[in-house]
Scaffold this active site. Structure first.
Site, PDB file in Angstrom:
ATOM      1  N   LYS A   1      42.892  41.108  54.460  1.00  0.00           N
ATOM      2  CA  LYS A   1      42.414  40.608  53.172  1.00  0.00           C
ATOM      3  C   LYS A   1      43.357  39.539  52.640  1.00  0.00           C
ATOM      4  CE  LYS A   1      41.118  42.505  48.615  1.00  0.00           C
ATOM      5  NZ  LYS A   1      40.924  43.768  47.855  1.00  0.00           N
TER       6      LYS A   1
ATOM      7  N   SER B   1      36.392  43.805  45.839  1.00  0.00           N
ATOM      8  CA  SER B   1      37.282  42.754  46.328  1.00  0.00           C
ATOM      9  C   SER B   1      37.587  42.837  47.811  1.00  0.00           C
ATOM     10  CB  SER B   1      38.591  42.766  45.533  1.00  0.00           C
ATOM     11  OG  SER B   1      39.311  43.948  45.739  1.00  0.00           O
TER      12      SER B   1
ATOM     13  N   SER C   1      37.878  49.184  45.383  1.00  0.00           N
ATOM     14  CA  SER C   1      37.748  48.156  46.409  1.00  0.00           C
ATOM     15  C   SER C   1      38.089  48.568  47.825  1.00  0.00           C
ATOM     16  CB  SER C   1      38.581  46.926  46.019  1.00  0.00           C
ATOM     17  OG  SER C   1      38.044  46.346  44.852  1.00  0.00           O
TER      18      SER C   1
END
Length: 885
Positions: free
Chosen positions: A456, A531, A555
């Site tokens: 990420k 997210s 998330s």
């Protein structure tokens, strides 16, 4: 593969000689505007009533559907700055998109999904123009959007050209989400219902020229104004019309077959379907209008509704078409000649120019993505364990595996229908894989040696920019890897790229990365959720073998639930937070996302370690398995008491289909040997651990102070980021979450002292102790439980073109993050609409290993019943192309 920051969908050079001179001039003027106007994200148009229409165009986050994301009384959002977000003037949550169903065999990929990728360019005033058309099964699709700044309505013209040699019938649904939840639910002011049609009732038929939706009134408190959709000329026995709407469907799912609902949460999702048969080489178009009223109260509602109904009636009988080309007007399929004539058009011109006007000028379609691979080895559905075994057996290599994933990224993650899972693809992925192969030949081993992992893009990486999904940090290169990323590299993993995320990892409903909003792999019209949506979509589409995400509220579990994945939000400090951009300091948790529980264990064996730079990893009481695979016991649930909190299984939107499926999956816990214990009554009479008063201090801003202090390279690289204000009030953020500069304090927030931060650490450890007591005394018999079971998502997921502070799914987070205790989430099949579902187990602090073992026991039983992890079908194996070897 090359890391890039060029916008997805830049305006292409016009090469098609069939494009009209008018289109060429328009495209060139838009290009000139783009060259002189500062880059901005998303675009608003203000109408005569002061309503700000947020249009999903090709600007960041590049949703590019042409839908209305939401409407407001002003732009932006003020989450971090103690100011007031301008109210949402209607309850719209993504409206005016189109879904297209091409009735051909074989069915084209993305058939029936929401259309996107037009390259919609904003003229800076009130028009959005397609710069690259879409091809769907031989049908070229383009659209134009016009918001009348001098009135209160918008117009959508969608054109469809048959490029094949045979007639093709298509169905086109125009619609969206006009609200969320129900009038009797948790947030009635966000819900909507059909209240009137042109026929004078609240039932939609082909005899209607318009449909009105409104939000329940709330006395003198203003609520969202009414919304009217103009459908075109109706049909009736006395005056039949083949161009009229043919079906009113459900925009949320199975749009072309499932009828429009008039009750419950699904009543918010309207779809108005037209059926068109296109002759070879010919174009037909659909024209729709949306009329909006201002916010209303009990006393003002009737007048506002009467006004928007009158406007809709006027547009239905005499549509505004004077600015359209001859070909565009002549191609309109859903308005009668009489209406077009009343709109100021000489329809006789269509007959005079019959040969020339049946094909509308449309911009070229970009080159199609090549859906082939250079690699014979198929990575689809492979776990980390299977990939490792095949490399150890000599069946394949890390280089082959990495090439296979890169080919899939090229095929499925890019282009108009790309999932946008990756923001950046590693430039040296193949070099990393080759090094792993060399190491293996020299005798090296390890659980992740040669395994491609996606990270990420809020984790620091020295070799790729770390952006937090925002233009604020575009091009920022940290000096070193985040602690967990460094351990992945040291273990020989291939860091294949940086995944897209919700900008600043903020809200939890949509992954609105500035370089491209992430789309759901299982339901490609819908949100990937929260997210970590990019990491989840990368795994679900088989673009990587494992991924790193993060969670403050939802998330990790949210995207994992939407993608049939496994994840662990561990005890505070289980995994290091060093080098991870913050949202809420000490609450944020950077964690693993995987396809199976054994894969989770393999990754935990690498990333879990004590970090000298992160005091949380040395917290009192820390204990973790020496080998996470040692906890993978099929009998881990045998004899366990698993708590069940009934109130946690209630969807705030009022639906039950997802929670019914999740409740049914509890049987697998019982089948694995556990007992379900209801926790409606606990010591203290609460259904969640009681929360002590939080200490004083701005812990959210302290996270950015810490990150800025430990990253002097920000200043060295020219970033004007020296305080949390520079981050939170950045004018480079996506427009709908960008605060007004006047709301931002010029004075930075005070730093917290080390002693004040320690008070917060102690507070969270106190909450861990309170949660332990709550679990120790749970149940009517107060004998306690070993873990507590929670659902994943509580409803179906909304489409990906919405927002406006409205959730994309029914959400109730577990108490895990608030209390710093672990929760493991794992697949439990799917609901009645084919959407993946998960359930979660929460334990006491440092019960992480026990929870992973319980998840493994559940997985064994659920997989045996065919209700565990499921594979998506939207990104199938790529055929092998020997020419690419």
């Amino acid at each position: 593969m090359r890391a890039t920051y060029h916008p997805r969908g830049a305006i292409r050079t016009v090469r098609n000689e069939l494009i009209s001179i008018r289109y060429v001039l328009t495209a060139l003027s838009l290009l000139a505007l783009a060259q002189v106007r500062p880059a901005r994200a998303f675009n608003y148009v203000t109408d005569a009533t002061g309503t700000w229409w947020g249009i999903q165009d090709a600007a960041p986050p590049r949703v590019d559907t042409g839908s209305i994301r939401a409407t407001q009384t002003g732009p932006g959002d003020c989450l971090f700055n103690n100011c007031v977000t301008p109210p949402y003037s209607t309850s719209i949550n993504g409206f005016a998109g189109i879904k297209v169903l091409v009735q051909t065999t074989p069915s084209p990929r993305m058939n029936g999904e929401i259309m996107r990728g037009y390259g919609l360019a904003f003229d800076g005033v009130n028009r959005f123009t397609t710069t690259r058309s879409i091809d769907l099964g031989g049908i070229t699709i383009s659209r134009s959007v016009y918001i009348n700044s001098n009135a209160n309505w918008g117009r959508w013209l969608d054109s469809f050209t048959n490029t094949t040699r045979a007639p093709i019938t298509i169905k086109v649904a125009f619609g969206g989400q006009s609200g969320i939840g129900t009038a009797s639910g948790a947030a009635p002011a966000n819900s909507s219902a059909i209240v009137n049609t042109s026929s004078g009732d609240a039932i939609v038929t082909a005899a209607d020229s318009w449909v009105e939706v409104a939000t329940p009134l709330s006395g003198s408190t203003p609520v969202g104004g009414p919304q009217v959709t103009v459908l075109g000329t109706p049909t009736s026995p006395a005056e039949p019309f083949n161009g009229a709407m043919t079906f009113a469907g459900n925009w949320l799912f199975d749009t072309f077959n499932d009828p429009l609902s008039y009750s419950g949460h699904e009543a918010n999702f309207q779809a108005y379907v037209n059926t068109i048969t296109l002759q070879p080489g010919k174009t037909r178009s659909l024209l729709h209008f949306v009329v909006l009223g201002q916010m209303v109260t009990d006393t003002s509602s009737a007048g506002v509704r009467a006004a928007v109904e009158a406007t809709a009636s006027s547009l239905a009988s005499a549509p505004e078409i004077r600015d359209l080309t001859l070909a565009e007007v002549c191609s309109i399929d859903n308005f009668k000649v009489a209406a077009l004539t009343a709109g100021g058009f000489d329809v006789a011109a269509c007959m005079k120019n019959h040969v020339n006007v049946l094909k509308v000028a449309q911009p070229p379609v970009p080159a199609a993505q090549r859906l082939t691979t250079r690699v014979k080895y198929d990575v689809v559905g492979k776990t980390i364990g299977q990939l490792r075994a095949d490399m150890e057996a000599g069946t394949t290599t890390s280089r082959e595996i990495t090439e296979a994933y890169l080919d899939r990224i090229e095929a499925y993650d890019k282009g108009q229908f790309g999932f946008n899972a990756f923001e950046i693809v590693a430039q040296h992925a193949i070099r990393q894989a080759t090094a792993a192969d060399v190491a293996r030949r020299k005798g090296a081993t390890g659980p992740l040696l040669g395994i491609p992992i996606a990270v990420k893009n809020l984790y620091d990486t020295f070799d790729m920019p770390t952006t937090n999904g925002s233009m604020t940090f575009a091009g920022f290169r940290p000096a070193r890897d985040a602690f967990q990323v460094a351990r992945l590299r040291a273990a020989g993993a291939v860091i294949i790229g940086k995944t897209a995320l919700e900008e600043y990892a903020t809200y939890g409903g949509y992954s609105n990365d500035a370089w491209g909003q992430v789309w759901n792999v299982f339901n490609p019209s819908k949100s990937a959720i929260a997210s970590s949506g990019g990491s989840a979509s990368a795994l679900a589409a088989n673009l990587a073998a494992g991924a790193m995400g993060s969670q403050t509220g939802d998330s990790l579990y949210g995207p994992s639930s939407a993608a049939s994945l496994v994840t662990l939000r561990g005890t505070d400090g289980l995994e290091s937070g060093t080098g991870v951009m913050p949202l809420v300091y000490l609450t944020d948790f950077g964690g693993v996302m995987a396809r199976s529980v054994p894969d989770l264990a393999d990754m935990l064996n690498v990333v879990v370690a004590v970090d000298p730079d992160d005091p949380e990893t040395s917290a009192p009481g820390r204990h973790t398995p020496a080998d996470w695979r040692s906890v993978l016991d099929p009998a881990a649930l045998r004899g366990k008491r698993i708590g069940y909190v009934p109130s946690a299984w209630v969807d705030p939107f009022g639906t039950t289909n997802s929670t019914d499926a999740e409740k049914a999956a509890l049987q697998f816990i019982v089948d694995a040997g556990a007992t379900i214990v209801e926790m409606g009554v606990t010591v203290g009479g609460t259904d969640t651990p009681p929360a002590p008063q939080a200490p004083a201090g701005n812990i959210r801003d302290q996270g950015w102070w810490h990150y800025i202090d430990t990253h002097p390279e920000l200043a060295e690289q020219g970033f004007r980021i020296s305080t949390p204000v520079d981050v939170n009030c950045s004018q480079k953020k996506v427009a709908f979450v960008r605060p007004d500069p006047s709301s931002c304090s010029a004075t930075p927030p005070p730093r917290m002292s080390d002693a004040e931060v320690q008070v917060f650490r102690d507070y969270r450890r106190g909450r861990q102790a309170t949660a332990k007591t709550w679990m120790d005394t749970a149940g009517a018999d107060h004998l306690g439980v070993d873990a507590v079971v929670y659902p994943g998502l509580l409803s179906d997921i909304s489409l990906n073109d919405g927002g406006g502070s409205k959730g994309s799914f029914g959400r109730r987070d577990t108490p895990s993050a608030a209390n710093g205790i672990p929760t493991v989430a794992f697949p439990a099949g799917y609901n009645n609409h084919g959407q993946p579902i998960n359930i979660q187990l929460m334990g006491r602090a440092w019960d992480d290993g026990k929870l992973v073992g319980m998840a493994f026991a559940f997985e064994k039983v659920a997989n045996a019943a065919g209700r565990g992890h499921v594979e998506a079908t939207t990104a199938p194996p790529l055929p092998h192309d020997r020419r690419k070897e």
